[in-house]
Structures are given as structure tokens and as C-alpha cells.
Design a protein around this motif. Structure first.
Motif, PDB file in Angstrom:
ATOM      1  N   ASP A   8      -5.719  -1.195 -28.830  1.00 12.94           N
ATOM      2  CA  ASP A   8      -5.499  -0.955 -30.262  1.00 12.94           C
ATOM      3  C   ASP A   8      -3.986  -0.924 -30.420  1.00 12.94           C
ATOM      4  O   ASP A   8      -3.319  -0.020 -29.926  1.00 12.94           O
ATOM      5  CB  ASP A   8      -6.138   0.365 -30.678  1.00 12.94           C
ATOM      6  CG  ASP A   8      -5.978   0.660 -32.166  1.00 12.94           C
ATOM      7  OD1 ASP A   8      -5.446  -0.192 -32.910  1.00 12.94           O
ATOM      8  OD2 ASP A   8      -6.389   1.752 -32.575  1.00 12.94           O
ATOM      9  N   ASP A  10      -0.607  -0.949 -32.733  1.00  7.56           N
ATOM     10  CA  ASP A  10       0.036  -0.671 -34.015  1.00  7.56           C
ATOM     11  C   ASP A  10       1.436  -1.281 -33.947  1.00  7.56           C
ATOM     12  O   ASP A  10       2.350  -0.710 -33.346  1.00  7.56           O
ATOM     13  CB  ASP A  10       0.095   0.838 -34.248  1.00  7.56           C
ATOM     14  CG  ASP A  10       0.677   1.196 -35.603  1.00  7.56           C
ATOM     15  OD1 ASP A  10       0.924   0.293 -36.427  1.00  7.56           O
ATOM     16  OD2 ASP A  10       0.887   2.399 -35.831  1.00  7.56           O
ATOM     17  N   THR A  12       5.040  -2.196 -34.807  1.00 12.42           N
ATOM     18  CA  THR A  12       6.105  -1.570 -35.589  1.00 12.42           C
ATOM     19  C   THR A  12       7.258  -2.534 -35.859  1.00 12.42           C
ATOM     20  O   THR A  12       8.067  -2.275 -36.744  1.00 12.42           O
ATOM     21  CB  THR A  12       6.633  -0.319 -34.866  1.00 12.42           C
ATOM     22  OG1 THR A  12       7.037  -0.683 -33.529  1.00 12.42           O
ATOM     23  CG2 THR A  12       5.551   0.761 -34.784  1.00 12.42           C
ATOM     24  N   HIS A  52      -5.859  -0.586 -35.646  1.00  7.85           N
ATOM     25  CA  HIS A  52      -4.797  -1.436 -36.162  1.00  7.85           C
ATOM     26  C   HIS A  52      -5.125  -2.885 -35.785  1.00  7.85           C
ATOM     27  O   HIS A  52      -5.947  -3.505 -36.429  1.00  7.85           O
ATOM     28  CB  HIS A  52      -3.446  -0.978 -35.604  1.00  7.85           C
ATOM     29  CG  HIS A  52      -3.118   0.416 -36.011  1.00  7.85           C
ATOM     30  ND1 HIS A  52      -3.465   1.518 -35.273  1.00  7.85           N
ATOM     31  CD2 HIS A  52      -2.513   0.898 -37.111  1.00  7.85           C
ATOM     32  CE1 HIS A  52      -3.073   2.616 -35.890  1.00  7.85           C
ATOM     33  NE2 HIS A  52      -2.487   2.274 -37.016  1.00  7.85           N
ATOM     34  N   ARG A  53      -4.500  -3.383 -34.769  1.00  8.02           N
ATOM     35  CA  ARG A  53      -4.758  -4.738 -34.269  1.00  8.02           C
ATOM     36  C   ARG A  53      -5.551  -4.571 -32.968  1.00  8.02           C
ATOM     37  O   ARG A  53      -5.005  -4.159 -31.957  1.00  8.02           O
ATOM     38  CB  ARG A  53      -3.429  -5.453 -34.024  1.00  8.02           C
ATOM     39  CG  ARG A  53      -3.545  -6.802 -33.387  1.00  8.02           C
ATOM     40  CD  ARG A  53      -2.159  -7.379 -33.086  1.00  8.02           C
ATOM     41  NE  ARG A  53      -2.275  -8.592 -32.319  1.00  8.02           N
ATOM     42  CZ  ARG A  53      -2.547  -9.780 -32.829  1.00  8.02           C
ATOM     43  NH1 ARG A  53      -2.746  -9.913 -34.123  1.00  8.02           N
ATOM     44  NH2 ARG A  53      -2.635 -10.829 -32.050  1.00  8.02           N
ATOM     45  N   ALA A  85       5.682  -1.907 -30.505  1.00  8.49           N
ATOM     46  CA  ALA A  85       4.345  -1.483 -30.918  1.00  8.49           C
ATOM     47  C   ALA A  85       3.973  -0.183 -30.210  1.00  8.49           C
ATOM     48  O   ALA A  85       4.461   0.103 -29.121  1.00  8.49           O
ATOM     49  CB  ALA A  85       3.320  -2.557 -30.593  1.00  8.49           C
ATOM     50  N   THR A  87       0.707   1.377 -28.589  1.00 13.84           N
ATOM     51  CA  THR A  87      -0.543   0.789 -28.112  1.00 13.84           C
ATOM     52  C   THR A  87      -1.374   1.800 -27.341  1.00 13.84           C
ATOM     53  O   THR A  87      -0.850   2.572 -26.547  1.00 13.84           O
ATOM     54  CB  THR A  87      -0.238  -0.420 -27.192  1.00 13.84           C
ATOM     55  OG1 THR A  87       0.696  -1.278 -27.836  1.00 13.84           O
ATOM     56  CG2 THR A  87      -1.490  -1.199 -26.876  1.00 13.84           C
TER      57      THR A  87
END
Length: 97
Positions: A8, A10, A12, A52-53, A85, A87
Motif C-alpha cells: 500500500d 502513499d 508523496t 492508497h496505491r 512515498a 509504504t
């Protein structure tokens, strides 16, 4: 036994993350890594998780997954990801045949 990397991510710094996205598949392929999902639409069905991703990568086994994760080929890209990111990553062993 198949193993899965589930992340996952995120992001930034999207600009810096583009380099990571572009280059990481070539580091996984020699270890048998194959994407099953990478940044597609997600829908939370239960709970309060706000992903998130999400990324899911299949490897032939846990040893291959860990060999890739700890590899010199991935080290430079891992450092980029860690800068751009936040993670959460887990490795999951698949079902026995």
C-alpha cells in the motif's frame, strides 16, 4: 510455493515516483516477479482501511521474493521509493498445491 508481495503505497512526490514505477519491473522479472495488480481502482468492502496505491506482485516462492527485495538491483530503487512515498509492505506465502 507461490509468494505475494502486497504493498500500500502513499506517494508523496509523484515526480520522483515516476522513475521508480518505470524502472522497478525490470528488477523483478529476473526473480520471476509478475504484477497481478498495480495502482488500479480499489473499493473498500469492509472496515476502515483507506488504501492508497495498492500493488500485488506474484513470485515463484518466498525465497525469490526476498532475493529480489534484498537485491543490489532493487536497492537503488528502494531508496527512491522510501524518499518519495510512505509504504506498507507484506510478503504472503500462497497456498500449498
Amino acid at each position: 510455493m507461490t509468494a505475494y508481495l502486497i504493498a500500500d503505497v502513499d506517494v508523496t512526490d509523484p515526480t520522483a515516483f515516476e522513475e521508480y514505477k518505470r524502472e522497478v519491473p525490470a528488477t523483478e522479472a529476473p526473480y520471476g516477479g509478475k504484477y497481478l495488480g498495480r495502482g488500479g481502482l480499489t473499493k473498500v468492502l469492509e472496515g476502515d482501511w483507506q488504501p492508497h496505491r495498492l500493488v500485488i506482485v506474484e513470485f515463484p516462492d518466498m525465497d525469490s521474493l526476498m532475493a529480489w527485495y534484498d537485491s543490489p538491483e532493487y536497492a537503488r530503487l528502494k531508496a527512491i521509493r522510501q524518499r518519495c512515498a510512505t509504504t506498507r509492505i507484506v510478503a504472503l506465502e500462497g497456498l500449498q498445491p
